[in-house]
Structure formats: C-alpha cells, structure tokens
Write a protein that holds these residues in place. Structure first.
Motif, PDB file in Angstrom:
ATOM      1  N   GLY A  14       0.994  -1.212   0.086  1.00  0.00           N
ATOM      2  CA  GLY A  14      -0.161  -0.026  -0.201  1.00  0.00           C
ATOM      3  C   GLY A  14       0.789   1.209  -0.023  1.00  0.00           C
ATOM      4  N   ARG A  65      -1.988   3.012 -10.885  1.00  0.00           N
ATOM      5  CA  ARG A  65      -1.091   3.131  -9.984  1.00  0.00           C
ATOM      6  C   ARG A  65       0.421   3.732 -10.005  1.00  0.00           C
ATOM      7  N   ASN A  82       2.425   3.950  -6.629  1.00  0.00           N
ATOM      8  CA  ASN A  82       1.524   4.127  -5.447  1.00  0.00           C
ATOM      9  C   ASN A  82       0.781   2.916  -5.470  1.00  0.00           C
ATOM     10  N   SER A  83       0.306   2.586  -4.408  1.00  0.00           N
ATOM     11  CA  SER A  83      -0.521   1.211  -3.957  1.00  0.00           C
ATOM     12  C   SER A  83       0.205  -0.019  -4.382  1.00  0.00           C
ATOM     13  N   ASN A  85       2.044  -3.411  -4.103  1.00  0.00           N
ATOM     14  CA  ASN A  85       1.714  -4.870  -3.604  1.00  0.00           C
ATOM     15  C   ASN A  85       2.854  -5.709  -3.695  1.00  0.00           C
ATOM     16  N   SER A 128       4.629  -7.361   3.375  1.00  0.00           N
ATOM     17  CA  SER A 128       3.356  -7.435   3.912  1.00  0.00           C
ATOM     18  C   SER A 128       3.161  -7.390   5.456  1.00  0.00           C
TER      19      SER A 128
END
Length: 128
Positions: A14, A65, A82-83, A85, A128
């Motif tokens: 994120g 993103r 951005n964002s 993962n 994560s």
C-alpha cells in the motif's frame, strides 16, 4: 551514455516509492526512456515508457497506480509507484533508446532489445 536509477527500497503493501532515472553523456530529454522490472523467478517485463514528446505507456497491471513522467529541466525521468503490492517486488531498471519505441499495445515481445542504454537497477521490495 550512463544511466543511474535510484529510489528503490523497502516499503509496506500500500505504500509508495518514486524511482528516478538520470543520465550522463547525453541528455535524457533526447531519448525514449523505459522502466523494466524483473521479479524473483520472473522474466523481465516492460513496465512503463515515455517518448521524447511525452507519449506514455503503462503495463496493465500498474495502470492507475504508477505514473511515468519527465522533468526536462532536471533531465530526469520518474516512475511514481503508489499502492504497491507484493507483485511489484523486483529490481527496476531504467533504459533509454534512440529509437521511437512503443507506447501503446501491443508491445512487441523483446521490446527491451530496442533500448541501447541500461542503468544498474534499483531494488524495490514490498513487504506485507
């Protein structure tokens, strides 16, 4: 021409990072620039490209993103991410070409072969 990619690092899911690509030996503003990445156990893929005139391309999985842009005053190309993962974890390379390049689908397989100059890569790790 030597390219220098920077801005990688460790970021949480994120989060955001901005990669920069600078050149020495030739103005980056006179070259098409691409960002490629290679994740663990994966093939290299073309993530984003920007032409001399500002046409841009983004891989489908990063659209919405990532943004690629130029600052000709600073002679730098940026990849704003951005964002992020876990799938974005990779070594990111900037590359430059004197050719026109491709900025819309379908992007031909082997598009990397069009790029004459490559930076050393910067590692992006998304945790994560």
């Amino acid at each position: 021409v030597q390219l220098q990619a920077s801005g990688g690092g460790l970021v949480q899911v994120g989060g955001s990072l901005r990669l920069s690509c600078a050149a020495s030996g030739r103005a980056l503003s006179s070259l098409g620039v691409g960002w490629f990445r290679q994740g663990p156990g994966k093939e290299r893929e073309f993530v984003a490209g920007i032409s001399i005139s500002g046409d841009t391309y983004l891989l489908d999985s990063v659209k919405g993103r990532f943004t690629i842009s130029r600052d000709n005053a600073k002679d730098t190309v940026y990849l704003q991410m951005n964002s992020l993962n876990s799938e974005d974890t990779a070594v990111y390379y900037c590359a430059a070409t004197i050719l026109k390049g491709y900025y819309s689908d379908p992007i031909p397989e082997g598009v990397g072969n069009l790029y004459h100059y490559w930076g050393q890569g910067t590692l992006v790790t998304v945790s994560s």
